[in-house]
Motif scaffolding. Structure first.
Motif, PDB file in Angstrom:
ATOM      1  N   THR A  38       0.802  -1.088  -0.007  1.00 44.46           N
ATOM      2  CA  THR A  38      -0.127   0.045  -0.184  1.00 44.46           C
ATOM      3  C   THR A  38       0.877   1.222  -0.011  1.00 44.46           C
ATOM      4  OG1 THR A  38       0.019   0.267   2.304  1.00 44.46           O
ATOM      5  CG2 THR A  38      -1.868  -1.152   1.276  1.00 44.46           C
ATOM      6  N   PRO A  39       0.345   2.387  -0.419  1.00 43.32           N
ATOM      7  CA  PRO A  39       1.146   3.686  -0.543  1.00 43.32           C
ATOM      8  C   PRO A  39       1.599   3.782   0.974  1.00 43.32           C
ATOM      9  CG  PRO A  39      -0.730   3.919  -1.812  1.00 43.32           C
ATOM     10  CD  PRO A  39      -0.913   2.596  -0.963  1.00 43.32           C
ATOM     11  N   ASP A  40       0.905   3.659   2.180  1.00 40.37           N
ATOM     12  CA  ASP A  40       1.388   3.929   3.441  1.00 40.37           C
ATOM     13  C   ASP A  40       2.660   3.055   3.766  1.00 40.37           C
ATOM     14  OD1 ASP A  40      -0.649   5.755   3.780  1.00 40.37           O
ATOM     15  OD2 ASP A  40      -2.289   4.422   4.850  1.00 40.37           O
ATOM     16  N   GLU A  41       2.636   1.782   3.448  1.00 39.43           N
ATOM     17  CA  GLU A  41       3.696   1.228   3.618  1.00 39.43           C
ATOM     18  C   GLU A  41       4.939   1.540   2.813  1.00 39.43           C
ATOM     19  OE1 GLU A  41       1.665  -3.331   4.325  1.00 39.43           O
ATOM     20  OE2 GLU A  41       1.666  -2.503   2.305  1.00 39.43           O
ATOM     21  N   ALA A  42       4.667   1.694   1.617  1.00 34.95           N
ATOM     22  CA  ALA A  42       5.788   2.135   0.647  1.00 34.95           C
ATOM     23  C   ALA A  42       6.355   3.500   1.171  1.00 34.95           C
ATOM     24  CB  ALA A  42       5.408   2.584  -0.548  1.00 34.95           C
ATOM     25  N   ALA A  43       5.642   4.310   2.074  1.00 32.24           N
ATOM     26  CA  ALA A  43       6.000   5.837   2.355  1.00 32.24           C
ATOM     27  C   ALA A  43       7.190   5.742   3.480  1.00 32.24           C
ATOM     28  CB  ALA A  43       4.983   6.629   3.068  1.00 32.24           C
ATOM     29  N   VAL A  44       7.071   4.555   4.326  1.00 26.73           N
ATOM     30  CA  VAL A  44       8.289   4.368   5.226  1.00 26.73           C
ATOM     31  C   VAL A  44       9.637   4.253   4.811  1.00 26.73           C
ATOM     32  CG1 VAL A  44       8.667   2.935   7.301  1.00 26.73           C
ATOM     33  CG2 VAL A  44       6.466   3.627   7.011  1.00 26.73           C
ATOM     34  N   PRO A  45       9.790   3.348   3.908  1.00 25.07           N
ATOM     35  CA  PRO A  45      11.035   3.164   3.108  1.00 25.07           C
ATOM     36  C   PRO A  45      11.505   4.302   2.527  1.00 25.07           C
ATOM     37  CG  PRO A  45       9.437   1.612   2.221  1.00 25.07           C
ATOM     38  CD  PRO A  45       8.990   2.030   3.539  1.00 25.07           C
ATOM     39  N   PHE A  46      10.443   5.014   1.789  1.00 23.28           N
ATOM     40  CA  PHE A  46      10.920   6.126   1.080  1.00 23.28           C
ATOM     41  C   PHE A  46      11.385   7.090   1.969  1.00 23.28           C
ATOM     42  CE2 PHE A  46      10.084  10.181  -0.113  1.00 23.28           C
ATOM     43  CZ  PHE A  46      10.264  10.569  -1.445  1.00 23.28           C
ATOM     44  N   TYR A  47      10.879   7.389   3.122  1.00 23.51           N
ATOM     45  CA  TYR A  47      11.218   8.400   4.063  1.00 23.51           C
ATOM     46  C   TYR A  47      12.781   8.076   4.574  1.00 23.51           C
ATOM     47  CZ  TYR A  47      11.337  11.258   8.230  1.00 23.51           C
ATOM     48  OH  TYR A  47      11.969  12.042   9.410  1.00 23.51           O
ATOM     49  N   GLU A  48      13.031   6.848   4.986  1.00 22.04           N
ATOM     50  CA  GLU A  48      14.205   6.452   5.155  1.00 22.04           C
ATOM     51  C   GLU A  48      15.196   6.441   4.083  1.00 22.04           C
ATOM     52  OE1 GLU A  48      13.576   2.387   6.247  1.00 22.04           O
ATOM     53  OE2 GLU A  48      12.756   2.871   8.423  1.00 22.04           O
ATOM     54  N   PHE A 103      19.787   5.725  -9.727  1.00 27.16           N
ATOM     55  CA  PHE A 103      18.276   5.112  -9.827  1.00 27.16           C
ATOM     56  C   PHE A 103      18.280   3.948  -8.799  1.00 27.16           C
ATOM     57  CE2 PHE A 103      15.843   2.447 -12.873  1.00 27.16           C
ATOM     58  CZ  PHE A 103      14.342   2.653 -12.271  1.00 27.16           C
ATOM     59  N   TRP A 104      17.244   4.271  -7.894  1.00 26.89           N
ATOM     60  CA  TRP A 104      17.170   3.388  -6.617  1.00 26.89           C
ATOM     61  C   TRP A 104      15.798   2.701  -6.277  1.00 26.89           C
ATOM     62  CZ3 TRP A 104      21.640   3.062  -3.987  1.00 26.89           C
ATOM     63  CH2 TRP A 104      22.704   3.983  -4.346  1.00 26.89           C
ATOM     64  N   ALA A 105      15.974   1.713  -5.638  1.00 31.54           N
ATOM     65  CA  ALA A 105      14.915   1.121  -5.285  1.00 31.54           C
ATOM     66  C   ALA A 105      14.978   1.008  -3.671  1.00 31.54           C
ATOM     67  CB  ALA A 105      14.810  -0.549  -5.592  1.00 31.54           C
ATOM     68  N   PRO A 106      14.467   1.978  -2.861  1.00 28.15           N
ATOM     69  CA  PRO A 106      14.260   1.764  -1.311  1.00 28.15           C
ATOM     70  C   PRO A 106      13.977   0.589  -0.851  1.00 28.15           C
ATOM     71  CG  PRO A 106      13.401   3.900  -2.339  1.00 28.15           C
ATOM     72  CD  PRO A 106      13.514   3.037  -3.632  1.00 28.15           C
ATOM     73  N   MET A 107      13.045  -0.027  -1.499  1.00 27.16           N
ATOM     74  CA  MET A 107      12.507  -1.453  -0.815  1.00 27.16           C
ATOM     75  C   MET A 107      13.397  -2.731  -1.507  1.00 27.16           C
ATOM     76  SD  MET A 107       8.400  -0.878  -0.893  1.00 27.16           S
ATOM     77  CE  MET A 107       8.053  -2.400   0.020  1.00 27.16           C
ATOM     78  N   GLY A 108      14.389  -2.404  -2.054  1.00 20.49           N
ATOM     79  CA  GLY A 108      15.115  -3.247  -2.560  1.00 20.49           C
ATOM     80  C   GLY A 108      14.500  -4.134  -3.754  1.00 20.49           C
ATOM     81  N   ALA A 109      14.693  -5.235  -4.069  1.00 23.31           N
ATOM     82  CA  ALA A 109      13.961  -6.090  -5.312  1.00 23.31           C
ATOM     83  C   ALA A 109      12.642  -6.377  -5.061  1.00 23.31           C
ATOM     84  CB  ALA A 109      14.747  -7.418  -5.524  1.00 23.31           C
ATOM     85  N   ARG A 110      12.091  -6.134  -3.897  1.00 15.22           N
ATOM     86  CA  ARG A 110      10.657  -6.258  -3.850  1.00 15.22           C
ATOM     87  C   ARG A 110       9.790  -5.629  -4.731  1.00 15.22           C
ATOM     88  NH1 ARG A 110       7.049  -6.427   1.674  1.00 15.22           N
ATOM     89  NH2 ARG A 110       4.852  -6.663   0.869  1.00 15.22           N
ATOM     90  N   GLY A 111       8.997  -6.468  -5.400  1.00 14.75           N
ATOM     91  CA  GLY A 111       8.045  -5.733  -6.593  1.00 14.75           C
ATOM     92  C   GLY A 111       8.758  -5.460  -7.847  1.00 14.75           C
ATOM     93  N   ILE A 112       9.760  -6.042  -7.941  1.00 16.53           N
ATOM     94  CA  ILE A 112      10.675  -6.275  -9.406  1.00 16.53           C
ATOM     95  C   ILE A 112      10.572  -7.298  -9.994  1.00 16.53           C
ATOM     96  CG2 ILE A 112      12.624  -5.600 -10.791  1.00 16.53           C
ATOM     97  CD1 ILE A 112      13.456  -3.621  -8.474  1.00 16.53           C
ATOM     98  N   GLY A 113       9.338  -7.707 -10.875  1.00 21.25           N
ATOM     99  CA  GLY A 113       9.253  -9.202 -11.278  1.00 21.25           C
ATOM    100  C   GLY A 113      10.515  -9.874 -12.072  1.00 21.25           C
ATOM    101  N   ASN A 114      11.359  -8.980 -12.499  1.00 19.01           N
ATOM    102  CA  ASN A 114      12.446  -9.553 -13.489  1.00 19.01           C
ATOM    103  C   ASN A 114      13.756  -9.684 -12.672  1.00 19.01           C
ATOM    104  OD1 ASN A 114      10.369 -10.139 -15.692  1.00 19.01           O
ATOM    105  ND2 ASN A 114      10.840  -8.150 -16.612  1.00 19.01           N
ATOM    106  N   ALA A 115      13.592  -9.163 -11.580  1.00 18.18           N
ATOM    107  CA  ALA A 115      15.052  -8.751 -10.980  1.00 18.18           C
ATOM    108  C   ALA A 115      15.999 -10.097 -10.707  1.00 18.18           C
ATOM    109  CB  ALA A 115      14.736  -8.395  -9.553  1.00 18.18           C
ATOM    110  N   GLU A 116      15.211 -11.063 -10.099  1.00 19.10           N
ATOM    111  CA  GLU A 116      15.995 -12.495 -10.053  1.00 19.10           C
ATOM    112  C   GLU A 116      16.508 -12.792 -11.435  1.00 19.10           C
ATOM    113  OE1 GLU A 116      15.504 -17.086  -8.633  1.00 19.10           O
ATOM    114  OE2 GLU A 116      14.587 -15.247  -7.158  1.00 19.10           O
ATOM    115  N   GLU A 117      15.694 -12.993 -12.415  1.00 17.07           N
ATOM    116  CA  GLU A 117      15.939 -13.511 -13.764  1.00 17.07           C
ATOM    117  C   GLU A 117      17.032 -12.731 -14.563  1.00 17.07           C
ATOM    118  OE1 GLU A 117      13.835 -13.721 -18.297  1.00 17.07           O
ATOM    119  OE2 GLU A 117      12.787 -13.243 -16.433  1.00 17.07           O
TER     120      GLU A 117
END
Length: 267
Positions: A213-223, A236-250
């Protein structure tokens, strides 16, 4: 340390609204400026009232598809010096071969890659940015050419293209901002459960891809914003790491996906 004042461009809903609430709780509502496209009372959807915490400065009638967006935001700030600018505004229109839409693509490129230049330019030229200010552009991992695969296939031309263009714009802006001590980063905030992704038919992938949810994403964004410095600028950054990136492992490998955020993403 947190900014003395924050500006959220595109704050009426989704992650923009969540960030307004987060920063209002951290630095005080009176130090948060939020732009919306319509008006709090009698807007185009007929809604009334305010979704924002009391005390937030709401700058109304800000349409990022219009040429004067930057000057109107500056006027709405009324002389305030902003320590953090977050450009959240976006638009997502699905496309496939044979059904590409010219107007939809123009809208996506305008909002995601053209407007940010004029917003930043206006803030800079009007001295509306505090010393050592930080700027964050929400683009998306969709703008990474490296992460696109044959398995994923084509289509979504304006979506992916405009996000890639937004990443390039932010990278170029970093050179113009460096001598002023202002850092800028482009981020993938995670796969978000919003009306935008739902309307684009992406709801079926929420569970599989770890949507938040947006509220959940706002926390790592703030950090992430707290950590942002000149060494991280223009990247170019992903505050939450690879979560939500479907092709990351591949594409990048299993070990890469195990690393904690923030992770720097490939172009």
């Amino acid at each position: 340390m947190p900014p003395q004042a924050a500006l959220i461009v595109g704050a009426s809903k989704g992650l923009g609204l969540a960030l307004v609430k987060k920063y209002a709780s951290e630095i005080g509502a009176s130090n948060v400026y939020a732009t919306i496209r319509g008006y709090l009372d009698g807007n185009s959807k007929g809604d009334t009232g305010s979704p924002f915490p009391e005390g937030v400065h709401v700058i109304e009638d800000i349409d990022v598809s219009e040429e004067d967006v930057g000057s109107k935001i500056v006027e709405g700030l009324q002389g305030a010096a902003i320590g953090l600018v977050v450009y959240v505004s976006g638009i997502l229109k699905p496309e496939e071969m044979g059904k590409a839409n010219w107007k939809d693509e123009v809208a996506m490129y305008t909002i995601c890659a053209i407007a940010p230049v004029f917003v930043v330019q206006s803030l800079l030229m009007s001295s509306s940015l505090a010393p050592d200010a930080k700027i964050i552009l929400l683009t998306s991992e969709a703008g990474s050419i490296t992460l696109r695969t044959e398995g994923e296939g084509g289509g979504m031309y304006g979506h992916h293209g405009s996000k890639a263009a937004g990443n390039m714009v932010g990278h170029l802006l970093s050179y113009d901002l460096k001598e002023r001590g202002i850092s800028i980063a482009m981020i993938h905030p995670g796969f978000l459960k919003t009306g935008m992704t739902k309307d684009a038919g992406m709801e079926e992938f929420y569970d599989k891809m770890g949507a938040v949810t947006p509220d959940e994403a706002a926390v790592p964004f703030y950090e992430f914003a707290e950590k942002l410095n000149m060494d991280m600028s223009g990247k170019f950054w992903a505050p939450m790491g690879a979560r939500g990136i479907g092709n990351a492992e591949e594409v990048l490998g299993k070990e890469w996906t195990k690393q904690p955020g923030p992770l720097e993403l490939p172009w």
